[in-house]
Design an enzyme around this catalytic site. Structure first.
Site, mmCIF file in Angstrom:
data_model
loop_
_atom_site.group_PDB
_atom_site.id
_atom_site.type_symbol
_atom_site.label_atom_id
_atom_site.label_comp_id
_atom_site.label_asym_id
_atom_site.label_seq_id
_atom_site.Cartn_x
_atom_site.Cartn_y
_atom_site.Cartn_z
ATOM 1 N N GLU A 128 47.677 45.295 32.674
ATOM 2 C CA GLU A 128 46.339 45.860 32.515
ATOM 3 C C GLU A 128 46.268 47.141 33.360
ATOM 4 O OE1 GLU A 128 43.011 43.408 33.725
ATOM 5 O OE2 GLU A 128 41.604 44.717 32.672
ATOM 6 N N GLY A 269 43.307 43.026 43.266
ATOM 7 C CA GLY A 269 43.217 41.706 43.890
ATOM 8 C C GLY A 269 44.080 40.682 43.184
ATOM 9 N N ALA A 270 43.955 40.627 41.868
ATOM 10 C CA ALA A 270 44.705 39.647 41.097
ATOM 11 C C ALA A 270 44.576 39.965 39.616
ATOM 12 C CB ALA A 270 44.174 38.247 41.367
ATOM 13 N N MET A 271 45.360 39.253 38.791
ATOM 14 C CA MET A 271 45.401 39.572 37.363
ATOM 15 C C MET A 271 45.507 38.300 36.540
ATOM 16 S SD MET A 271 45.302 41.821 35.080
ATOM 17 C CE MET A 271 45.342 41.345 33.365
ATOM 18 N N GLU A 272 44.671 38.255 35.496
ATOM 19 C CA GLU A 272 44.464 37.032 34.725
ATOM 20 C C GLU A 272 45.434 36.802 33.580
ATOM 21 O OE1 GLU A 272 42.349 39.751 34.720
ATOM 22 O OE2 GLU A 272 41.578 40.132 32.704
ATOM 23 N N HIS A 305 37.696 33.423 39.639
ATOM 24 C CA HIS A 305 37.503 34.579 38.754
ATOM 25 C C HIS A 305 38.648 34.684 37.736
ATOM 26 C CE1 HIS A 305 36.186 38.778 37.861
ATOM 27 N NE2 HIS A 305 37.477 38.928 37.608
ATOM 28 N N GLU A 306 39.867 34.658 38.232
ATOM 29 C CA GLU A 306 41.010 34.816 37.323
ATOM 30 C C GLU A 306 41.108 33.629 36.372
ATOM 31 O OE1 GLU A 306 42.011 37.745 37.403
ATOM 32 O OE2 GLU A 306 41.252 38.234 39.393
ATOM 33 N N HIS A 309 38.642 33.913 33.554
ATOM 34 C CA HIS A 309 39.021 34.890 32.530
ATOM 35 C C HIS A 309 39.718 34.223 31.342
ATOM 36 C CE1 HIS A 309 38.018 38.934 33.672
ATOM 37 N NE2 HIS A 309 38.712 38.943 34.800
HETATM 38 N N1 PHE Z 1 41.570 42.222 35.539
HETATM 39 C C1 PHE Z 1 41.711 42.057 36.961
HETATM 40 C C2 PHE Z 1 40.504 41.231 37.391
HETATM 41 O O1 PHE Z 1 40.481 40.101 37.326
HETATM 42 C C3 PHE Z 1 41.741 43.300 37.747
HETATM 43 C C4 PHE Z 1 42.907 44.187 37.479
HETATM 44 C C5 PHE Z 1 42.747 45.324 36.740
HETATM 45 C C6 PHE Z 1 44.148 43.879 37.984
HETATM 46 C C7 PHE Z 1 43.802 46.173 36.482
HETATM 47 C C8 PHE Z 1 45.201 44.709 37.753
HETATM 48 C C9 PHE Z 1 45.031 45.860 36.998
HETATM 49 O O2 PHE Z 1 39.474 41.710 37.713
HETATM 50 ZN ZN ZN Z 2 38.330 40.261 36.365
#
Ligand code: PHE
Ligand code: ZN
Length: 880
Positions: A128, A269-272, A305-306, A309
């Site tokens: 992302e 922070g993190a990625m879903e 949060h993740e 998603h």
């Molecule tokens: N989508 C992630 C979130 O939970 C944030 C994110 C965006 C991480 C782009 C990496 C790159 O909010």
């Molecule tokens: Zn998010």
């Protein structure tokens, strides 16, 4: 500019793709310097797009194309072309066909941390928003949803663990080599930004979860070897999240396994990613002696949060990146509700509003202001903002307030029923809210399209003879870039008319009658609400619970604020009244007035709250917290002198500290630790009060503060105690300070997450020597520009959390930031651009600082070869 000059992308130009991808089969052969990816795509013309015969144009960056074939036959070089950002194939079959592409990339050279990269010897991906195009040629946009099958092959010794999305398939060794492989199959169609791959020598902890329909899901958290004992809280939080989403929204997990990987180099922070979340390890690893209460609460919220998603983002994704708030605003709203349900709703609300005011209101009032759903962007990575996330969440909350909790749940059910498996728009979402509730939300939709923080101006008139109370409300939203004129918004306002006994009086609204809910809606530019049968002149408590993300301008007296501070039934507004009162005192002090009497009464109201045994400790801590310097600056809005704001706030802090010394010392004694560390709401509340108290005491008497701090440090059993103590100690110009910091480093230098805290502590000090210290620390052997957490700890803290030092009169804070940004841009443009947003309020500064800040922005802008990310932030910041 890097290659071509940056282009603006517009929402209005959205077009569907001419070819759809049903299935993707990816075969990775991993190597740190050369990774080869073979991608087989099942394509077919998209009849709905009506673009028959169009060339196939796939996104791709930093790739080397090795081979390309259609339906098994290599194609002639005359039929395709490649440039820095795409692969174009002419004359593709106008029926289903298979395209096979072989490319290579270099993970080790990837310092941008987008695409496939190596972090501490671990292969890791971040796709992302547009990272997948650095892995293979693809329609790298969220409305192309496909089923993925993945084969990963890598060295068995350095990559014993091979992970991707979905459910695991076969594994095996490759005879005659030192390599092995693993297969993964994700049955759920997904956009490319949710793809993930992780490979390396990782340890893991395992657990399981039985869904409410009885399916057993395997849970795994992968971490660096030796860190397994730091995963318990994250695992606990994951299970709590899974249960909550079933109970509150009826949503179950949908694969056999859910995995989380913690890495130490991560942009966000993190990625879903579907079934394989990747986390900044700061938001996974925790033991009482390594992580603070704030870390514990963040871990819990980010895991949630993740995980959330999976439905809001993954099962239903975004049609295009303009719809980012569809997944982010909604998912932040869901994680806020989660924290409110399992901890304290009032504490969570106050914490969120504080953040919203400091970050989102500031963003919305400056050159980078944009609607929750932007209409254009240059670089999408610049739109992961407080506006999209936090204001986006506020819009979901307002819809809940307007239609009610039951209708909101029905609307969510309808959303999943209608759009599961689709790439949706904000319109689709709001239509579900309208359809499920029967309410017209057309006017409400402007909240998504209009930037800026509305101000509501309040005029009250009480008629003692007629027993009427007229409340006249006028809404104004100032101009923002590209939007000079604003339409009135639909603003839900929680309301109470508080009687002198502190109780709410009945609400009998002319034209409506007795209100079922204590809520009014302002939809016009200006309107008078007449309340009838109001026995006595009330004190107004408006925007209760912060029902709308607005600013209130009212003529309410200090006495009224202090009254609400002691008595309002709405906890949020009790806190709000204290903030409003403190703002007024700070403003008076800045204007050179000496509001001695008001200060005294404010402090005695504060004393009453601190002495009130009905009030919990977490709330007392929040009441003790003065408005932040950034918030004050944003409210002032022009000719801002951050130095003077700091001094004014310090004076108020000092007065509170010395006038309430007796109560504070009593609380200091009462909040001493008993028993082992626990991250539950009560204990977290106790410690938050303890360290708010220490900060206040030290404001009044720095020698006493230092003494208490040193004592506490010697007896600390948790990182919360250490940081709580040191964060006050570093604000004091006392001899104990340096030695305490040195001892902290000596104790924790081998733990990178704690070393981050050590950098941040020093950068946060509002002292004269801070900028010099930061310069020195930039040369420290532990400082690395390629590690985002480190840059954020040092330079991020200075520029975003230390207004005093950042805005130093000699411009040195700005110079440090600009130097860092220029050095960082070629390595990691996303982080460089994010850092540059600290300059966004430059034009609101007083003249001298304004000129210094502007000169630094111009110096950055003049640098040849600026990334698109940084170019967008800097050019928009200067264009005002
Ligand atoms: N989508 C992630 C979130 O939970 C944030 C994110 C965006 C991480 C782009 C990496 C790159 O909010
Ligand atoms: Zn998010």
């Amino acid at each position: 500019m890097n290659d071509v000059s940056p282009q603006t992308v517009y929402l209005k130009n959205y077009r569907p793709v001419p070819y759809l991808i049903d299935e993707v089969s990816l075969d990775f052969s991993l190597g740190p310097e050369t990774t080869q990816v073979t991608s087989r795509l099942s394509l077919r013309p998209n009849e709905a797009a009506g673009m028959g015969g169009a060339p196939l144009v796939l996104d791709g960056e930093k790739l080397e194309l090795k081979a390309i074939s259609i339906d098994g036959k290599p194609i002639d070089t005359s039929r395709y072309s490649v440039n820095a950002s795409s692969l174009t194939v002419a004359e593709v079959p106008q029926k289903p066909f298979t395209l096979e592409i072989v490319t290579t990339c270099n993970p080790k050279a990837n310092t941008e941390l987008s695409g496939l990269y190596v972090s501490s010897n671990i292969f890791c991906t971040q796709c992302e928003a547009e990272g997948f195009r650095r892995i293979t040629y693809f329609y790298d946009r969220p409305d192309v949803m496909a089923r993925y099958k993945v084969r990963i092959e890598g060295p068995a010794d350095t990559c014993p663990v091979l992970l991707s999305n979905g459910n695991p398939g076969a594994t095996g060794t490759i005879p005659g080599t030192d390599r092995h492989f693993a297969l993964w199959d994700d049955p759920h169609p997904k956009p490319s930004y949710l793809f993930a791959l992780v490979a390396g020598d990782l340890a893991h902890v395992a657990d399981s979860f039985v869904t409410r329909s009885g399916r057993k899901v395997e849970l795994r958290i992968y971490v660096e070897k030796g860190k397994e004992d730091r995963c318990a809280w994250a695992m606990e939080s994951l299970k709590t999240s899974m249960r909550w989403d079933e109970e509150r929204f009826g949503l179950e997990y949908d694969l056999d396994i859910f995995m989380i990987v913690a890495v130490s180099d991560f942009n966000m922070g993190a990625m879903e990613n579907k079934g394989l979340n990747v986390f900044n390890d700061k938001y996974i690893l925790a033991l009482p002696e390594t992580a603070t209460d704030v870390d514990y609460v963040n871990i819990e919220a980010i895991i949630a949060h993740e995980y959330f998603h999976n439905w809001t983002g993954n099962r239903i994704t975004c049609r295009d990146w303009f719809q980012l708030c569809l997944k982010e605003g909604l998912t932040v709203f869901r994680d806020q509700e989660f924290t409110s349900d399992i901890r304290s709703r009032a504490v969570k609300r106050i914490a969120d509003v504080k953040l919203l005011r400091a970050n989102q209101f500031t963003e919305d009032g400056g050159p980078l202001a944009h609607p929750v759903r932007p209409a254009s962007y240059i670089e999408i990575n610049n739109f992961y903002t407080a506006t999209v996330y936090e204001k986006g969440a506020e819009l979901c909350r307002m819809m809940l307030t307007l239609i009610g909790r039951d209708a909101f749940r029905k609307a969510m059910d309808l959303y999943f029923e209608r759009h599961d498996g689709e790439a949706a728009t904000v319109e689709d979402f709001v239509r579900c809210m309208a359809d499920a509730s029967g309410r017209d939300l057309n006017q409400f939709f402007s909240w998504y399209e209009q930037a800026g923080t509305p101000e509501v101006i309040v005029v009250e008139k009480y008629n003692a003879t007629a027993k009427t109370y007229d409340l006249t409300l006028e809404q104004v939203t100032g101009p923002t870039p590209g939007q000079p004129d604003k339409a009135p918004l639909q603003i839900p306002l929680g309301i109470g008319l508080v009687g002198s006994d502190g109780d709410d009086m009945p609400l009998d609204l002319e034209g409506v009658g007795a209100l079922n809910e204590p809520l009014i809606e302002l939809t016009e530019a200006k309107k008078t609400f007449r309340f009838r049968n109001v026995a006595r002149k009330p004190v107004l408590s408006l925007n209760r619970g912060f029902s709308a993300p607005i600013r209130i301008k009212s003529g309410a007296s200090m006495a009224d604020q202090l009254f609400l501070m002691k008595t309002d039934n709405d906890t949020f507004n009790r806190w709000e009244a204290a903030q409003t009162a403190a703002h007024a005192l700070l403003r008076a002090s800045l204007d050179g007035r000496k509001p001695a009497a008001d200060t005294k009464s404010f402090i005695s109201a504060l004393r009453a709250v601190l002495n009130d045994s009905e009030v919990d400790q977490a709330f007392k801590a929040l009441m003790l917290g003065l408005p932040g310097e950034q918030e004050v600056a944003t409210l002032i809005g022009r000719d801002v002198d951050p130095g003077a704001i700091h001094q004014a706030r310090e004076r108020l802090r000092a007065e509170i500290g010395s006038s309430l010394k007796d109560v504070l010392l009593d609380l200091w004694k009462k909040t001493a630790a008993k028993g082992a560390y626990r991250p539950n709401p009560d204990e977290t509340g106790r410690r938050s009060l303890r360290y708010a108290v220490l900060y206040a005491i030290a404001g009044g008497d720095s020698a006493l503060g230092a003494k208490l701090a040193m004592n506490q440090l010697a007896n600390s059993t948790s990182m919360t105690d250490e940081i709580g103590t040191l964060s006050t100690l570093v604000t004091l110009d006392v001899p104990e300070r340096a030695a305490a910091l040195e001892a902290f480093y000596a104790r924790h230098h081998s733990d990178h997450l704690i070393v981050d805290k050590w950098f941040a502590l020093q950068a946060s000090a509002p002292l004269a020597g801070t900028n010099q210290k930061v310069r020195e620390l930039m040369q420290h052997r532990d400082f690395k520009l390629t590690t985002p957490n480190r840059v954020r700890s040092l330079v991020g803290t200075l520029s975003m959390a230390n207004p005093f030092a950042f805005h130093a009169e000699d411009g040195e804070g700005y110079a440090i930031l600009a130097d860092t940004i220029l050095a960082l841009d070629p390595l990691n443009p996303q982080i460089a651009a994010r850092m540059a947003t600290a300059f966004r309020s430059w034009a609101t500064l007083e003249e001298k600082r304004r000129e210094f800040a502007k000169a630094q922005l111009e110096r950055i802008e003049a640098q040849p070869g600026l990334s698109r990310d940084l170019f967008e932030i800097v050019s928009k910041s200067l264009a005002q």
